[in-house]
Scaffold this motif. Structure first.
Motif, PDB file in Angstrom:
ATOM      1  N   SER A  10       0.842  -1.189   0.000  1.00  0.00           N
ATOM      2  CA  SER A  10       0.000   0.000   0.000  1.00  0.00           C
ATOM      3  C   SER A  10       0.875   1.236   0.000  1.00  0.00           C
ATOM      4  O   SER A  10       1.997   1.217   0.516  1.00  0.00           O
ATOM      5  CB  SER A  10      -0.913   0.023   1.229  1.00  0.00           C
ATOM      6  N   PHE A  11       0.360   2.305  -0.581  1.00  0.00           N
ATOM      7  CA  PHE A  11       1.009   3.610  -0.512  1.00  0.00           C
ATOM      8  C   PHE A  11       0.035   4.585   0.150  1.00  0.00           C
ATOM      9  O   PHE A  11      -1.083   4.770  -0.328  1.00  0.00           O
ATOM     10  CB  PHE A  11       1.384   4.118  -1.912  1.00  0.00           C
ATOM     11  N   ARG A  12       0.481   5.170   1.265  1.00  0.00           N
ATOM     12  CA  ARG A  12      -0.352   6.116   2.023  1.00  0.00           C
ATOM     13  C   ARG A  12      -1.732   5.533   2.325  1.00  0.00           C
ATOM     14  O   ARG A  12      -2.774   6.198   2.226  1.00  0.00           O
ATOM     15  CB  ARG A  12      -0.498   7.442   1.284  1.00  0.00           C
ATOM     16  N   GLY A  13      -1.730   4.266   2.688  1.00  0.00           N
ATOM     17  CA  GLY A  13      -2.970   3.606   3.069  1.00  0.00           C
ATOM     18  C   GLY A  13      -3.814   3.092   1.923  1.00  0.00           C
ATOM     19  O   GLY A  13      -4.832   2.432   2.144  1.00  0.00           O
ATOM     20  N   ALA A  14      -3.420   3.373   0.683  1.00  0.00           N
ATOM     21  CA  ALA A  14      -4.177   2.913  -0.480  1.00  0.00           C
ATOM     22  C   ALA A  14      -3.570   1.611  -1.013  1.00  0.00           C
ATOM     23  O   ALA A  14      -2.409   1.603  -1.435  1.00  0.00           O
ATOM     24  CB  ALA A  14      -4.170   3.971  -1.573  1.00  0.00           C
ATOM     25  N   GLY A  37      -1.723   2.179 -13.471  1.00  0.00           N
ATOM     26  CA  GLY A  37      -2.104   2.367 -12.079  1.00  0.00           C
ATOM     27  C   GLY A  37      -2.676   1.147 -11.412  1.00  0.00           C
ATOM     28  O   GLY A  37      -3.278   1.247 -10.338  1.00  0.00           O
ATOM     29  N   THR A  38      -2.490  -0.034 -12.025  1.00  0.00           N
ATOM     30  CA  THR A  38      -3.087  -1.234 -11.455  1.00  0.00           C
ATOM     31  C   THR A  38      -2.105  -2.097 -10.674  1.00  0.00           C
ATOM     32  O   THR A  38      -2.444  -3.178 -10.232  1.00  0.00           O
ATOM     33  CB  THR A  38      -3.763  -2.057 -12.570  1.00  0.00           C
ATOM     34  N   GLY A  39      -0.843  -1.631 -10.528  1.00  0.00           N
ATOM     35  CA  GLY A  39       0.105  -2.343  -9.683  1.00  0.00           C
ATOM     36  C   GLY A  39       1.172  -3.130 -10.405  1.00  0.00           C
ATOM     37  O   GLY A  39       1.986  -3.797  -9.759  1.00  0.00           O
ATOM     38  N   LYS A  40       1.224  -3.037 -11.732  1.00  0.00           N
ATOM     39  CA  LYS A  40       2.188  -3.841 -12.485  1.00  0.00           C
ATOM     40  C   LYS A  40       3.622  -3.491 -12.119  1.00  0.00           C
ATOM     41  O   LYS A  40       4.428  -4.367 -11.802  1.00  0.00           O
ATOM     42  CB  LYS A  40       1.985  -3.660 -13.996  1.00  0.00           C
ATOM     43  N   SER A  41       3.963  -2.211 -12.196  1.00  0.00           N
ATOM     44  CA  SER A  41       5.329  -1.778 -11.881  1.00  0.00           C
ATOM     45  C   SER A  41       5.640  -1.987 -10.404  1.00  0.00           C
ATOM     46  O   SER A  41       6.773  -2.341 -10.049  1.00  0.00           O
ATOM     47  CB  SER A  41       5.526  -0.306 -12.261  1.00  0.00           C
ATOM     48  N   ASP A  54       4.575  -4.842   1.950  1.00  0.00           N
ATOM     49  CA  ASP A  54       4.051  -4.834   3.320  1.00  0.00           C
ATOM     50  C   ASP A  54       4.016  -6.246   3.897  1.00  0.00           C
ATOM     51  O   ASP A  54       4.219  -6.435   5.103  1.00  0.00           O
ATOM     52  CB  ASP A  54       2.638  -4.238   3.341  1.00  0.00           C
ATOM     53  N   ALA A  55       3.716  -7.216   3.054  1.00  0.00           N
ATOM     54  CA  ALA A  55       3.622  -8.607   3.515  1.00  0.00           C
ATOM     55  C   ALA A  55       3.819  -9.521   2.322  1.00  0.00           C
ATOM     56  O   ALA A  55       3.711  -9.104   1.167  1.00  0.00           O
ATOM     57  CB  ALA A  55       2.271  -8.865   4.180  1.00  0.00           C
ATOM     58  N   MET A 212      -3.284  -7.946 -14.983  1.00  0.00           N
ATOM     59  CA  MET A 212      -3.577  -7.402 -13.665  1.00  0.00           C
ATOM     60  C   MET A 212      -4.599  -6.277 -13.764  1.00  0.00           C
ATOM     61  O   MET A 212      -4.577  -5.494 -14.707  1.00  0.00           O
ATOM     62  CB  MET A 212      -2.305  -6.863 -12.992  1.00  0.00           C
ATOM     63  N   ASP A 213      -5.451  -6.212 -12.765  1.00  0.00           N
ATOM     64  CA  ASP A 213      -6.373  -5.086 -12.642  1.00  0.00           C
ATOM     65  C   ASP A 213      -6.728  -4.936 -11.164  1.00  0.00           C
ATOM     66  O   ASP A 213      -6.934  -5.937 -10.466  1.00  0.00           O
ATOM     67  CB  ASP A 213      -7.644  -5.334 -13.467  1.00  0.00           C
ATOM     68  N   GLY A 214      -6.728  -3.698 -10.690  1.00  0.00           N
ATOM     69  CA  GLY A 214      -7.087  -3.452  -9.297  1.00  0.00           C
ATOM     70  C   GLY A 214      -6.158  -4.097  -8.292  1.00  0.00           C
ATOM     71  O   GLY A 214      -6.586  -4.455  -7.187  1.00  0.00           O
ATOM     72  N   GLY A 215      -4.884  -4.247  -8.659  1.00  0.00           N
ATOM     73  CA  GLY A 215      -3.920  -4.805  -7.725  1.00  0.00           C
ATOM     74  C   GLY A 215      -3.954  -6.315  -7.592  1.00  0.00           C
ATOM     75  O   GLY A 215      -3.306  -6.884  -6.703  1.00  0.00           O
TER      76      GLY A 215
END
Length: 249
Positions: A10-14, A37-41, A54-55, A212-215
């Motif tokens: 997560s970044f800044r709780g997101a 913006g879906t988390g690929k990078s 984070d885990a 990927m979509d939505g993380g």
């Protein structure tokens, strides 16, 4: 070769990564696609702790690193097994092409300078840049800079090469030469994870495509399944949108 279990970030709780599980075989070429913006990078950067997860657990070969308990030595060991190619090249402006490739060989792998120089020159020949060994990044085209970036990753002899949208910062005229080099690297049975928006390239090079979509990983399979018979509505919409932009997919 690679096992990812329960990876979150997560970044800044997101939340950006929402429990990624993925296995990759030795020599497999996996291409990760999906909306911006879906988390690929972030997934790619988390694999060698450029972004600290984070885990979750990351295993490369016989090394397993738990995000919750990772020590500096764990992270360094993980980075020795992975070579990273950045979308913005990330070259040292005050170092020549040869010196950029030598840097990690000397500072991370502790190789003698003469040995590092020999390796750097060999890689520059392989990437078609032998005559640019003493050129600084400012004197190189975008495509040449990215080929130096790929050469830097190759020189380390890493078990896995990670490519973070390697053509996204390039002018269209330079994209082809970078993709051609990546194809040559792939022919060596090198394990590769590639984040890209180049759908035709993904179709050509991938053993498996991950959408990927939505993380989360929504769908994964061989290129024929992902591009010709997608099962998920989100993937179908994504391919239609990208197809309009690229004339492919």
């Amino acid at each position: 070769m690679i096992s990812i279990r329960g990876l979150t970030k997560s970044f800044r709780g997101a939340p950006v990564l929402r429990g990624i599980d993925l296995d990759i075989e030795d020599g497999e070429k996996v291409v990760v696609i999906g909306p911006s913006g879906t988390g690929k990078s972030t997934l790619l950067r988390s694999l060698n702790f450029l972004d600290v997860p984070d885990a979750g657990q990351i295993t490369v070969g016989d090394l397993t690193v738990d995000a919750a308990r990772a020590s500096k030595s764990d992270i360094l060991a993980l980075r020795r097994r992975t070579g990273f190619v950045f979308q913005n090249y990330a070259l040292f402006a005050n170092k020549t092409a040869k010196e950029n490739i030598m840097e990690a060989l000397v500072t991370v792998q502790k190789r003698p300078r003469a040995e590092a120089e020999e390796r750097a020159l060999s890689v520059l020949r392989e990437t078609g840049l032998a005559e640019k060994a003493d050129s600084y990044p400012a004197a190189l085209s975008g495509g040449q800079q990215q080929r130096v970036g790929i050469g830097r990753a190759m020189a380390l002899g890493a078990e896995v090469l990670l490519f973070d949208e390697p053509t996204s910062a390039l002018d269209p005229e330079w994209v082809g030469e970078v993709l051609d080099l990546m194809r040559r690297v792939a022919e060596k049975s090198q394990t590769m994870i590639i984040v890209t928006h180049e759908m035709q390239f993904a179709r050509e090079i991938a053993d498996r495509v991950v959408f990927m979509d939505g993380g989360k990983i929504v769908e994964a399979g061989p290129p024929s399944q992902i591009f010709d018979a997608p099962r998920d509505d989100r993937l179908r919409r994504f391919l239609k949108r990208v197809g309009r932009d690229q004339g492919a997919g």
